[in-house]
Design a protein around this motif. Structure first.
Motif, PDB file in Angstrom:
ATOM      1  N   ILE A 311      -5.581  -3.158  -1.424  1.00  0.00           N
ATOM      2  CA  ILE A 311      -6.728  -2.221  -1.442  1.00  0.00           C
ATOM      3  C   ILE A 311      -6.479  -0.245  -1.103  1.00  0.00           C
ATOM      4  N   ARG A 312      -6.554   0.184  -2.151  1.00  0.00           N
ATOM      5  CA  ARG A 312      -5.884   1.202  -2.812  1.00  0.00           C
ATOM      6  C   ARG A 312      -7.418   1.919  -1.714  1.00  0.00           C
ATOM      7  N   SER A 313      -6.007   3.482  -1.666  1.00  0.00           N
ATOM      8  CA  SER A 313      -6.661   4.268  -0.571  1.00  0.00           C
ATOM      9  C   SER A 313      -8.408   4.638  -1.127  1.00  0.00           C
ATOM     10  N   ASN A 314      -8.780   3.899  -2.636  1.00  0.00           N
ATOM     11  CA  ASN A 314     -10.468   4.775  -3.156  1.00  0.00           C
ATOM     12  C   ASN A 314     -11.315   3.639  -2.625  1.00  0.00           C
ATOM     13  N   GLY A 315     -10.661   2.649  -1.818  1.00  0.00           N
ATOM     14  CA  GLY A 315     -11.706   1.253  -1.711  1.00  0.00           C
ATOM     15  C   GLY A 315     -10.964   0.098  -2.931  1.00  0.00           C
ATOM     16  N   MET A 316     -11.025   0.371  -3.940  1.00  0.00           N
ATOM     17  CA  MET A 316     -10.666  -0.862  -4.867  1.00  0.00           C
ATOM     18  C   MET A 316      -9.371  -1.642  -4.798  1.00  0.00           C
ATOM     19  N   PRO A 317      -9.663  -2.750  -4.935  1.00  0.00           N
ATOM     20  CA  PRO A 317      -8.302  -3.890  -4.672  1.00  0.00           C
ATOM     21  C   PRO A 317      -7.945  -3.935  -5.578  1.00  0.00           C
ATOM     22  N   THR A 318      -6.633  -4.143  -5.764  1.00  0.00           N
ATOM     23  CA  THR A 318      -5.269  -4.878  -7.110  1.00  0.00           C
ATOM     24  C   THR A 318      -5.255  -5.351  -7.506  1.00  0.00           C
ATOM     25  N   TYR A 319      -4.854  -5.787  -8.040  1.00  0.00           N
ATOM     26  CA  TYR A 319      -4.682  -7.062  -8.598  1.00  0.00           C
ATOM     27  C   TYR A 319      -3.403  -7.879  -8.200  1.00  0.00           C
ATOM     28  N   PHE A 320      -2.719  -7.310  -6.756  1.00  0.00           N
ATOM     29  CA  PHE A 320      -2.250  -8.753  -6.341  1.00  0.00           C
ATOM     30  C   PHE A 320      -3.240  -9.205  -5.027  1.00  0.00           C
TER      31      PHE A 320
END
Length: 561
Positions: A311-320
């Motif tokens: 989960i990126r710092s902007n709250g968006m999940p990654t493909y992983f």
């Protein structure tokens, strides 16, 4: 399989030698039965004498491997599938199949028909093969054809080996790339309707986007121009996915590719499974927070040197994050015993991370196999081709199939192991000649069909109940029977390697063996009806072997060409 039958004969001979006191009683050693590299060394060879000698040495008993080999060979039955044996080198036992037994197999092959070659090493285990998975953001580049035919043919082989197989396409319809695609499509849509709308800086510039936009205009008119831009792009995401997947399905169908399921990445978010699985990993101590982001602590596991953001710092999940949930769904929710993912070689860095994911989920990492394949270079007039003459754009799967045909594409892309780069000669693939490997095999099948039809017109028919032992004695006849009988082992080898490329070479070798037989033995001879019937039966067996092999490869077996 023949090799297993021979192993059983060898084990029985060893037991018989022990029973009559010629060899001491020892724990059964692990015996290998292999095909010798040199044809003159027999059809099979076994190391039973050497491994028996090694076991005897541990107990202090006499252990001359050649002497042991002589004893074991003397206890092999004189009739059955073993014809003669020879002792070679330090004590190898070389085995020649019995000619009479080989002749009897012709009728068995014909009787088995489409089932010939099938084995049951899978014993019903439930496997999934996932292949060609991609973002639904446009046509699939021709290099994807290798992924597709590798996965599809491997699934065929696994089914022939007794596995239950599910074929899946993972649709990467979540994440930023698909958002960019939808925004690009909106721009092209607006441009077609006369509005000055810029394509996103990182958007998709391919001409195919205009085709998708035109399809939206024809279907929906101008209504998206009068909506909030973000809302319009949101609706276009779903419409465009439908369009792209329909186009993709049309493209892969040209190759004869089929799927049991098209699995949506977005569904993992819609169901909440992504966050549910991350919570499970957090409870196990495999998820941590750092620098405002959420990390999978992959470095806890072997061969992984860094952690991965989920989960990126902007709250968006990654493909992983979706990959973790997707594999949880495969193994835990759907219960596959084993999963094979077919990926391009550029994903090789992801392999150890997925092993770490399996371990973190409490799953045996060996249950996931990732097959990486190399690149495909298209060659025309001796030079690499990267652009489509027709469209001035990247060449798609459909472009190549339209030019040379699905059979040529599949055969050529299965001639080498996955790890190798393939140079695909378009000029050769387009030739309808014996120089073209797939044509050579298909012509051989068609030749047999023509031969059988010609014989029938002359009143010569197959005689499946006849005794062929006194008729099929020519060396090329025996060689052809042996080659046909290799199919079971070729299927086993393809499963072992998780690649069916050996089957293209086997098909070529089988075609050569038949053509040598056809050259040296007169098959249709009204003056010798009994011999003709036997040779026609052998021809039918060869046809079945060729057809079944081509079917595994997903290639047609034409009756005329």
């Amino acid at each position: 399989m023949i090799r297993d039958q021979i192993k059983q004969v060898i084990e029985q001979a060893l037991a018989a030698a022990q029973a009559d006191g010629q060899l001491p009683e020892i724990e059964q050693p692990v015996i290998e039965v292999l095909r010798p590299k040199q044809a003159g060394h027999g059809d099979y060879s076994t190391n039973v004498a050497m491994v028996t000698a090694a076991a005897l040495r541990k107990s202090g008993a006499p252990s001359n491997p050649r002497a042991i080999a002589e004893i074991i060979a003397a206890h092999i039955p004189a009739d059955g599938l073993v014809g003669r044996v020879e002792i070679a080198g330090p004590g190898f036992i070389n085995i020649h199949l019995a000619e009479r037994w080989l002749q009897q197999q012709v009728n068995a092959i014909v009787a088995a028909g489409d089932a010939f070659g099938a084995i049951d090493i899978g014993r019903g285990a439930y496997w999934q093969v996932e292949y060609l998975s991609a973002n639904p953001t446009g046509p699939v580049h021709y290099g994807g054809a290798r992924n597709a035919v590798l996965g599809d043919s491997l699934a065929n082989v696994l089914e022939a080996a007794g596995y239950r197989v599910q074929r899946e396409f993972y649709v990467n319809d979540a994440g930023n790339q698909f958002n960019i695609f939808a925004a690009t499509l909106y721009a092209r849509y607006a441009q077609l309707l006369g509005r000055d709308e810029a394509i996103p800086e990182d958007g998709y510039a391919g001409e195919y986007m205009i085709g998708y936009a035109q399809a939206i205009v024809e279907r929906c008119g101008d209504r998206f121009l009068y909506m909030d831009r973000n809302a319009a792009i949101g609706e276009l995401k779903e419409l465009s996915k439908e369009l792209v997947l329909a186009s993709l399905q049309s493209e892969v169908s040209k190759l004869g590719i089929r799927y049991d399921r098209w699995f949506s990445e977005q569904s993992l978010y819609d169901s909440g499974l992504v966050y549910e699985v991350l919570d499970k990993l957090r409870a196990r101590g495999d998820i941590g927070e750092r620098d405002g982001a959420t990390w999978f602590l992959a470095s806890k596991y072997p061969k992984v040197d860094k952690d991965e953001v989920v989960i990126r710092s902007n709250g968006m999940p990654t493909y992983f994050a979706s990959d973790i949930a997707y594999h949880y769904d495969k193994f835990v929710v759907r219960g596959f015993d084993h999963v094979v993912n077919i990926w391009g070689v550029d994903h090789q860095g992801h392999v150890p991370r997925m092993a770490a994911v399996m371990a973190a989920l409490g799953l045996d990492p060996s249950r996931l196999t990732i097959v990486l394949h190399g690149l495909v270079k298209l060659i025309r007039n001796g030079e690499e081709v990267k652009l489509s003459k027709r469209r001035g754009a990247l060449i798609t799967i459909g472009d190549v199939v339209d030019e040379v045909g699905a059979d040529a594409v599949r055969f050529n892309l299965l001639t080498r192991g996955p790890e190798s780069t393939i140079e695909f000669d378009l000029d050769l693939a387009a030739q309808a000649s014996w120089d073209n490997p797939v044509c050579y095999v298909q012509y051989s099948h068609a030749r047999i069909c023509s031969l059988l039809s010609n014989a029938e017109s002359k009143g010569l028919n197959l005689q499946p109940e006849s005794d062929l032992s006194s008729l099929l004695t020519h060396e090329v006849e025996i060689a052809l029977i042996k080659k046909i009988l290799e199919l079971e082992e070729q299927i086993e080898l393809a499963v072992e390697k998780l690649s069916p490329h050996n089957l293209t070479h086997y098909a070529t070798d089988l075609a050569k063996a038949f053509n040598a037989f056809y050259r040296d033995c007169r098959v249709v001879d009204s003056a010798e009806p009994t011999l003709s019937a036997a040779r026609l039966q052998l021809s039918q067996a060869a046809r079945i072997g060729l057809k079944n092999t081509l079917t595994l490869l997903g290639i047609s077996a034409p009756e005329s060409m």
